[in-house]
Scaffold this motif. Structure first.
Motif, PDB file in Angstrom:
ATOM      1  N   SER A  33      -3.285  25.315 -11.992  1.00 52.22           N
ATOM      2  CA  SER A  33      -3.126  26.742 -12.243  1.00 52.22           C
ATOM      3  C   SER A  33      -2.594  27.001 -13.655  1.00 52.22           C
ATOM      4  O   SER A  33      -3.115  27.864 -14.367  1.00 52.22           O
ATOM      5  N   VAL A  34      -1.583  26.268 -14.051  1.00 55.37           N
ATOM      6  CA  VAL A  34      -1.005  26.439 -15.385  1.00 55.37           C
ATOM      7  C   VAL A  34      -2.031  26.042 -16.444  1.00 55.37           C
ATOM      8  O   VAL A  34      -2.233  26.757 -17.424  1.00 55.37           O
ATOM      9  N   GLU A  35      -2.680  24.911 -16.240  1.00 56.34           N
ATOM     10  CA  GLU A  35      -3.676  24.432 -17.199  1.00 56.34           C
ATOM     11  C   GLU A  35      -4.814  25.441 -17.332  1.00 56.34           C
ATOM     12  O   GLU A  35      -5.253  25.758 -18.434  1.00 56.34           O
ATOM     13  N   ASN A  36      -5.265  25.981 -16.208  1.00 58.48           N
ATOM     14  CA  ASN A  36      -6.351  26.958 -16.229  1.00 58.48           C
ATOM     15  C   ASN A  36      -5.928  28.217 -16.980  1.00 58.48           C
ATOM     16  O   ASN A  36      -6.675  28.738 -17.807  1.00 58.48           O
ATOM     17  N   THR A  37      -4.723  28.698 -16.721  1.00 55.57           N
ATOM     18  CA  THR A  37      -4.227  29.901 -17.397  1.00 55.57           C
ATOM     19  C   THR A  37      -4.136  29.677 -18.903  1.00 55.57           C
ATOM     20  O   THR A  37      -4.554  30.531 -19.689  1.00 55.57           O
ATOM     21  N   VAL A  38      -3.618  28.515 -19.296  1.00 58.48           N
ATOM     22  CA  VAL A  38      -3.506  28.197 -20.723  1.00 58.48           C
ATOM     23  C   VAL A  38      -4.894  28.097 -21.349  1.00 58.48           C
ATOM     24  O   VAL A  38      -5.136  28.619 -22.444  1.00 58.48           O
ATOM     25  N   MET A  39      -5.829  27.454 -20.656  1.00 65.24           N
ATOM     26  CA  MET A  39      -7.187  27.313 -21.181  1.00 65.24           C
ATOM     27  C   MET A  39      -7.848  28.676 -21.367  1.00 65.24           C
ATOM     28  O   MET A  39      -8.416  28.968 -22.422  1.00 65.24           O
ATOM     29  N   VAL A  40      -7.745  29.536 -20.357  1.00 65.91           N
ATOM     30  CA  VAL A  40      -8.363  30.858 -20.420  1.00 65.91           C
ATOM     31  C   VAL A  40      -7.740  31.684 -21.544  1.00 65.91           C
ATOM     32  O   VAL A  40      -8.444  32.341 -22.320  1.00 65.91           O
ATOM     33  N   GLU A  41      -6.423  31.640 -21.662  1.00 70.89           N
ATOM     34  CA  GLU A  41      -5.754  32.378 -22.743  1.00 70.89           C
ATOM     35  C   GLU A  41      -6.177  31.830 -24.111  1.00 70.89           C
ATOM     36  O   GLU A  41      -6.390  32.590 -25.062  1.00 70.89           O
ATOM     37  N   THR A  42      -6.318  30.522 -24.218  1.00 70.81           N
ATOM     38  CA  THR A  42      -6.762  29.903 -25.469  1.00 70.81           C
ATOM     39  C   THR A  42      -8.170  30.353 -25.816  1.00 70.81           C
ATOM     40  O   THR A  42      -8.454  30.688 -26.973  1.00 70.81           O
ATOM     41  N   TYR A  43      -9.056  30.392 -24.833  1.00 71.95           N
ATOM     42  CA  TYR A  43     -10.429  30.851 -25.081  1.00 71.95           C
ATOM     43  C   TYR A  43     -10.441  32.297 -25.546  1.00 71.95           C
ATOM     44  O   TYR A  43     -11.216  32.676 -26.416  1.00 71.95           O
ATOM     45  N   HIS A  83      -1.947  38.525 -15.589  1.00 73.88           N
ATOM     46  CA  HIS A  83      -1.913  38.568 -14.127  1.00 73.88           C
ATOM     47  C   HIS A  83      -3.307  38.720 -13.508  1.00 73.88           C
ATOM     48  O   HIS A  83      -3.506  38.365 -12.362  1.00 73.88           O
ATOM     49  N   CYS A  84      -4.262  39.247 -14.242  1.00 76.03           N
ATOM     50  CA  CYS A  84      -5.608  39.414 -13.694  1.00 76.03           C
ATOM     51  C   CYS A  84      -6.458  38.158 -13.818  1.00 76.03           C
ATOM     52  O   CYS A  84      -7.426  38.005 -13.095  1.00 76.03           O
ATOM     53  N   VAL A  85      -6.114  37.281 -14.734  1.00 82.15           N
ATOM     54  CA  VAL A  85      -6.942  36.085 -14.914  1.00 82.15           C
ATOM     55  C   VAL A  85      -6.190  34.795 -14.615  1.00 82.15           C
ATOM     56  O   VAL A  85      -6.736  33.710 -14.793  1.00 82.15           O
ATOM     57  N   ALA A  86      -4.965  34.911 -14.132  1.00 82.83           N
ATOM     58  CA  ALA A  86      -4.128  33.731 -13.921  1.00 82.83           C
ATOM     59  C   ALA A  86      -4.793  32.687 -13.027  1.00 82.83           C
ATOM     60  O   ALA A  86      -4.692  31.502 -13.289  1.00 82.83           O
ATOM     61  N   ASN A  87      -5.455  33.120 -11.984  1.00 78.80           N
ATOM     62  CA  ASN A  87      -6.068  32.136 -11.093  1.00 78.80           C
ATOM     63  C   ASN A  87      -7.597  32.193 -11.130  1.00 78.80           C
ATOM     64  O   ASN A  87      -8.248  31.682 -10.231  1.00 78.80           O
ATOM     65  N   LEU A  88      -8.151  32.799 -12.167  1.00 83.91           N
ATOM     66  CA  LEU A  88      -9.606  32.835 -12.298  1.00 83.91           C
ATOM     67  C   LEU A  88     -10.081  31.690 -13.177  1.00 83.91           C
ATOM     68  O   LEU A  88      -9.508  31.425 -14.225  1.00 83.91           O
ATOM     69  N   SER A  89     -11.125  31.045 -12.725  1.00 79.73           N
ATOM     70  CA  SER A  89     -11.694  29.978 -13.531  1.00 79.73           C
ATOM     71  C   SER A  89     -12.501  30.581 -14.680  1.00 79.73           C
ATOM     72  O   SER A  89     -12.879  31.752 -14.646  1.00 79.73           O
ATOM     73  N   TRP A  90     -12.787  29.765 -15.670  1.00 82.59           N
ATOM     74  CA  TRP A  90     -13.609  30.199 -16.797  1.00 82.59           C
ATOM     75  C   TRP A  90     -14.991  30.595 -16.286  1.00 82.59           C
ATOM     76  O   TRP A  90     -15.585  31.546 -16.769  1.00 82.59           O
ATOM     77  N   THR A  91     -15.476  29.917 -15.252  1.00 87.80           N
ATOM     78  CA  THR A  91     -16.770  30.259 -14.645  1.00 87.80           C
ATOM     79  C   THR A  91     -16.728  31.677 -14.082  1.00 87.80           C
ATOM     80  O   THR A  91     -17.643  32.472 -14.291  1.00 87.80           O
ATOM     81  N   ASN A  92     -15.651  32.020 -13.367  1.00 95.03           N
ATOM     82  CA  ASN A  92     -15.521  33.368 -12.804  1.00 95.03           C
ATOM     83  C   ASN A  92     -15.446  34.423 -13.906  1.00 95.03           C
ATOM     84  O   ASN A  92     -16.067  35.487 -13.802  1.00 95.03           O
ATOM     85  N   ILE A  93     -14.706  34.130 -14.948  1.00 95.71           N
ATOM     86  CA  ILE A  93     -14.574  35.098 -16.040  1.00 95.71           C
ATOM     87  C   ILE A  93     -15.924  35.327 -16.709  1.00 95.71           C
ATOM     88  O   ILE A  93     -16.310  36.473 -16.979  1.00 95.71           O
ATOM     89  N   ARG A  94     -16.668  34.254 -16.960  1.00 97.42           N
ATOM     90  CA  ARG A  94     -17.990  34.398 -17.574  1.00 97.42           C
ATOM     91  C   ARG A  94     -18.919  35.213 -16.671  1.00 97.42           C
ATOM     92  O   ARG A  94     -19.694  36.038 -17.145  1.00 97.42           O
TER      93      ARG A  94
END
Length: 199
Positions: free
Chosen positions: A27-37, A98-109
């Motif tokens: 979860s933390v790694e995903n949040t950091v990755m999404v924020e970085t993107y 808070h809206c993307v914390a548990n969303l994968s990059w796939t879901n966001i795309r």
């Protein structure tokens, strides 16, 4: 493994600790990755625009960045992915953790491809709060889940408004007078309406 003395409770506790830690790490790694993107997308956008309202084309900015990042960091920086990062920033110019914390990059795309802003916001919030997998999100979008909910809410609102309007219409003494309804019937109609609360 044959020499292990079974202590199921102890082993189960350790397994649970590891599973929880791995889930938190993901979860933390995903949040950091999404924020970085998102930050990369913002920086690409800013560089393209250079303070102007429209970007100048022909500089091959994303193509050159892709080559540089791939040489420096390895996989994950194809032009298509960098364009998605840029689109991520353009679609969501204010990063809302808070809206993307548990969303994968796939879901966001997937959500970014939705043209209608309100529909996009709905899926962003629902996928996040309900922890939808990419399959569930994709299925809900393809089946028109948002539009079906919106349609059923409109029907309920129309039915409620219709009922209130008819009831108010009949109870209004001016309407009854205008229709030249005799006074003795007006009283009966009003009493009938008072008894029929759900009418």
């Amino acid at each position: 493994m044959n020499n292990i003395i079974p202590n199921k409770k102890f082993f189960s506790d350790i397994k649970d600790i590891l599973n929880i830690a791995r889930a938190k790490t993901y979860s933390v790694e995903n949040t950091v990755m999404v924020e970085t993107y998102w930050k990369i997308g913002k920086r690409i956008f800013e560089e393209e625009q250079k303070g102007k309202s429209r970007a100048e084309y022909g500089e091959k900015l994303i193509e050159n960045l892709s080559i540089y990042l791939t040489d420096t960091f390895g996989k994950g920086f194809l032009e298509a992915n960098l364009k998605n990062m840029r689109r991520f920033y353009v679609t969501f110019p204010k990063f809302v953790t808070h809206c993307v914390a548990n969303l994968s990059w796939t879901n966001i795309r997937t959500i970014m491809r939705i043209e209608d802003k309100q529909e996009r916001e709905y899926y962003l919030k629902e996928a996040s709060s309900q922890n939808w997998s990419s399959r569930v999100l994709e299925r809900n979008i393809k089946s028109g889940y948002y539009k079906r909910i919106l349609s059923s809410q409109k029907k309920q609102l129309l039915n409620k408004t219709e009922k209130q309007t008819i009831n108010d219409f009949i109870k209004d003494p001016y309407v009854l007078e205008f229709l030249n309804v005799p006074e003795n019937l007006q009283v009966n109609i009003k009493q009938f309406c008072l008894r029929k609360k759900n009418w």
